[in-house]
Design a protein around this motif. Structure first.
Motif, short mmCIF file in Angstrom:
data_model
loop_
_atom_site.label_atom_id
_atom_site.label_comp_id
_atom_site.label_asym_id
_atom_site.label_seq_id
_atom_site.Cartn_x
_atom_site.Cartn_y
_atom_site.Cartn_z
N SER A 189 0.86 -1.18 0.00
CA SER A 189 0.00 0.00 0.00
C SER A 189 0.89 1.24 0.00
O SER A 189 2.10 1.15 0.26
CB SER A 189 -0.92 0.02 1.23
OG SER A 189 -0.16 0.23 2.41
N ASN A 219 -4.46 7.09 -0.03
CA ASN A 219 -4.42 5.75 0.54
C ASN A 219 -4.67 4.78 -0.61
O ASN A 219 -5.79 4.64 -1.07
CB ASN A 219 -5.47 5.60 1.63
CG ASN A 219 -5.43 4.24 2.31
OD1 ASN A 219 -4.82 3.30 1.81
ND2 ASN A 219 -6.08 4.13 3.44
N ASP A 268 -4.22 0.88 -2.01
CA ASP A 268 -3.93 -0.53 -1.76
C ASP A 268 -3.52 -1.18 -3.07
O ASP A 268 -4.18 -0.96 -4.10
CB ASP A 268 -5.17 -1.24 -1.21
CG ASP A 268 -5.00 -1.69 0.21
OD1 ASP A 268 -3.96 -1.42 0.81
OD2 ASP A 268 -5.93 -2.33 0.73
N CYS A 305 3.92 1.98 3.83
CA CYS A 305 3.11 0.81 3.50
C CYS A 305 2.54 0.22 4.78
O CYS A 305 3.29 -0.06 5.72
CB CYS A 305 3.97 -0.24 2.79
SG CYS A 305 3.10 -1.79 2.45
#
Length: 73
Positions: A27, A36, A38, A59
């Motif tokens: 991430s 943010n 992923d 991450c």
């Protein structure tokens, strides 16, 4: 484990593309909450830079992975 090369600066309004070329999940989470992302294995993501300044990110799956980028006008 580390993030690949980061551009010296990114203009506000530009899109940053993230690519995970590994078999592990990663991430990219801005410490200020501005993005943010992923990244499952083999997948990509993107975020638009919305503010100026130095943005530190890490991450969530690998806490030792840290980096930063500069968002400029």
């Amino acid at each position: 484990m580390n993030f690949g090369p980061v551009l010296p600066s990114v203009p506000v309004g530009d899109t940053v593309h993230w690519l995970n070329e590994n078999i592990l999940k990663y991430s990219a989470i801005a410490l200020d909450g501005s993005f943010n992302v992923d990244l499952s294995p083999g997948k990509s993501g993107r975020t638009v830079m919305r503010r100026t300044g130095m943005i530190k990110f890490s991450c969530k799956y690998h806490p030792g992975m840290k980096s930063q980028l500069a968002a400029m006008k």
